[in-house]
Design an enzyme around this catalytic site. Structure first.
Site, mmCIF file in Angstrom:
data_model
loop_
_atom_site.group_PDB
_atom_site.id
_atom_site.type_symbol
_atom_site.label_atom_id
_atom_site.label_comp_id
_atom_site.label_asym_id
_atom_site.label_seq_id
_atom_site.Cartn_x
_atom_site.Cartn_y
_atom_site.Cartn_z
ATOM 1 N N ARG A 14 0.842 -1.202 0.000
ATOM 2 C CA ARG A 14 0.000 0.000 0.000
ATOM 3 C C ARG A 14 0.881 1.257 0.000
ATOM 4 O O ARG A 14 0.967 1.965 -0.990
ATOM 5 C CB ARG A 14 -0.940 -0.026 1.233
ATOM 6 C CG ARG A 14 -2.087 0.969 1.168
ATOM 7 C CD ARG A 14 -1.742 2.371 1.566
ATOM 8 N NE ARG A 14 -1.256 2.467 2.942
ATOM 9 C CZ ARG A 14 -0.730 3.563 3.456
ATOM 10 N NH1 ARG A 14 -0.640 4.652 2.712
ATOM 11 N NH2 ARG A 14 -0.280 3.592 4.692
ATOM 12 N N ASP A 15 1.577 1.507 1.100
ATOM 13 C CA ASP A 15 2.325 2.754 1.248
ATOM 14 C C ASP A 15 3.472 2.830 0.246
ATOM 15 O O ASP A 15 3.723 3.883 -0.350
ATOM 16 C CB ASP A 15 2.874 2.846 2.680
ATOM 17 C CG ASP A 15 3.047 4.273 3.147
ATOM 18 O OD1 ASP A 15 2.939 5.185 2.324
ATOM 19 O OD2 ASP A 15 3.313 4.476 4.351
ATOM 20 N N HIS A 211 3.794 3.661 12.936
ATOM 21 C CA HIS A 211 4.091 3.662 11.505
ATOM 22 C C HIS A 211 5.165 4.716 11.282
ATOM 23 O O HIS A 211 4.925 5.902 11.485
ATOM 24 C CB HIS A 211 2.791 4.019 10.766
ATOM 25 C CG HIS A 211 2.913 4.152 9.288
ATOM 26 N ND1 HIS A 211 2.537 3.155 8.431
ATOM 27 C CD2 HIS A 211 3.346 5.172 8.501
ATOM 28 C CE1 HIS A 211 2.726 3.548 7.173
ATOM 29 N NE2 HIS A 211 3.213 4.769 7.193
ATOM 30 N N HIS A 213 8.488 6.442 9.068
ATOM 31 C CA HIS A 213 9.212 6.633 7.811
ATOM 32 C C HIS A 213 10.670 6.941 8.135
ATOM 33 O O HIS A 213 10.983 7.401 9.230
ATOM 34 C CB HIS A 213 8.578 7.768 6.998
ATOM 35 C CG HIS A 213 7.330 7.352 6.279
ATOM 36 N ND1 HIS A 213 7.172 7.462 4.923
ATOM 37 C CD2 HIS A 213 6.178 6.800 6.730
ATOM 38 C CE1 HIS A 213 5.978 7.004 4.569
ATOM 39 N NE2 HIS A 213 5.348 6.599 5.651
ATOM 40 N N CYS A 244 11.504 9.309 -0.866
ATOM 41 C CA CYS A 244 10.960 10.627 -0.561
ATOM 42 C C CYS A 244 11.564 11.586 -1.558
ATOM 43 O O CYS A 244 12.763 11.820 -1.552
ATOM 44 C CB CYS A 244 11.316 11.038 0.868
ATOM 45 S SG CYS A 244 10.771 12.702 1.248
ATOM 46 N N ASN A 253 9.098 4.142 3.883
ATOM 47 C CA ASN A 253 8.878 3.521 5.186
ATOM 48 C C ASN A 253 10.191 2.921 5.664
ATOM 49 O O ASN A 253 11.104 2.694 4.870
ATOM 50 C CB ASN A 253 7.857 2.378 5.061
ATOM 51 C CG ASN A 253 6.496 2.877 4.647
ATOM 52 O OD1 ASN A 253 6.095 2.713 3.499
ATOM 53 N ND2 ASN A 253 5.785 3.494 5.557
#
Ligand code: ZN
Length: 309
Positions: A14-15, A211, A213, A244, A253
């Site tokens: 997903r991410d 969660h 990053h 990023c 992540n």
């Protein structure tokens, strides 16, 4: 199954995938999820129930979620931004719905075009939908407090506001809340302090996961802080895919492979087989040849004598 100390929740499908422009084929996603489950990953966030025009990378989430549900013992999670998404997630039979609520209201408006009050109303509607289901078919609902450690638009975020919104999410009927460092702003001292404040407000049982990053390289230090105080679930992404754009060289992540090595090296059981985890990484490398995969442990190899070898 052996006792697990820390549950690694893989969010790459997903991410990770939503943050890259290349689209992974449905077949490759299935092979990836299968390989992750085979390696012992207990929970996978398999996609996001959003319109395909927003994230074409995740347009097959329904099919992927249904497929993942055929894997025995795997907890299947999906992101749902609204009631429509929740209806689809329920149709797919997912075990856990993650509803994002950005603590930065500016970020919330940009992301989902909703104020905090509007998002909380949406959460209440989703809770009502779920309460209409038979008890054994009800998925868990996690309210994910994104930008909890800082926002690229608003800058620093009030910890009192994080606590208020955690309380509001629990009052709206969520099963639990999670803290998300969406922007890679968090540091370990802040992680410990914020977990403590949220626990004081809603109880330890209702915040168990984080969660993180790795935008500024603080990801694993923040994991250590979180597990030291007693969180038991950590999100991560295979190969840290996503990256990023604002920080070249930074993974998205935190990297699943490095996270598993860190936890196991400290004696915290994850139930994950490292060799099989690398098999899953190969699936990603083959499916996304142009996407950079991060991670130190996969490149350096396990130390001689490691219990994971
Ligand atoms: Zn994220």
């Amino acid at each position: 199954m052996n006792k697990i100390d820390i549950e690694v929740s893989e969010v790459g499908p997903r991410d990770g995938l939503q943050s890259i422009s290349q689209i992974m084929s449905t077949e490759s996603k299935k092979r990836w999820i299968e390989a992750l489950a085979l390696a012992g990953i207990p929970e996978i966030e398999v996609g996001s129930f959003v319109p395909a025009r927003i994230f074409p990378q995740l347009a097959d989430t329904m099919e992927i979620a249904k497929f993942a549900k055929t894997i025995e013992g795997l907890k299947v999670a999906a992101l749902v931004p609204n009631l429509k998404g929740a209806e689809n997630a329920i149709l797919a039979g997912v075990d856990k719905l993650t509803i994002p609520l950005s603590v930065s209201e500016t970020h919330s408006m940009r992301n989902v075009n909703r104020t905090h009050d509007q998002m909380l109303d949406e959460v209440k509607r989703i809770v009502e939908l779920i309460r209409d289901l038979p008890i054994d078919e009800r998925p868990l609902i996690e309210g994910a407090l994104s930008t909890a450690f800082g926002c690229t638009i608003e800058g620093s975020i009030s910890e009192d506001r994080v606590v208020e919104l955690a309380e509001a999410l629990m009052e709206a009927g969520c099963s639990e809340v999670g803290l998300s460092d969406t922007t890679g702003y968090a540091n370990p001292v802040q992680v410990k302090r914020l977990i403590g404040k949220v626990w004081d407000a809603i109880g330890r049982d209702h915040l168990t996961g984080i969660h993180l990053h790795n935008t500024r390289g603080q990801g694993l230090a923040n994991v250590l802080a979180a597990v030291e105080v007693g969180l038991t679930t950590v999100d991560s992404s295979m190969g840290g895919i996503g990256g990023c754009p604002a920080a070249p060289g930074a993974s998205g992540n935190i990297v699943t492979e490095d996270l598993v090595f860190l936890l196991e090296a400290m004696g915290l059981k994850t139930g994950i087989d490292f060799d099989k985890l690398l098999d899953a990484r190969d699936v990603v490398a083959r499916a996304l040849p142009d996407v950079e995969l991060y991670g130190f442990t996969p490149n350096a190899g396990l130390p001689l004598g490691s219990s994971l070898a």
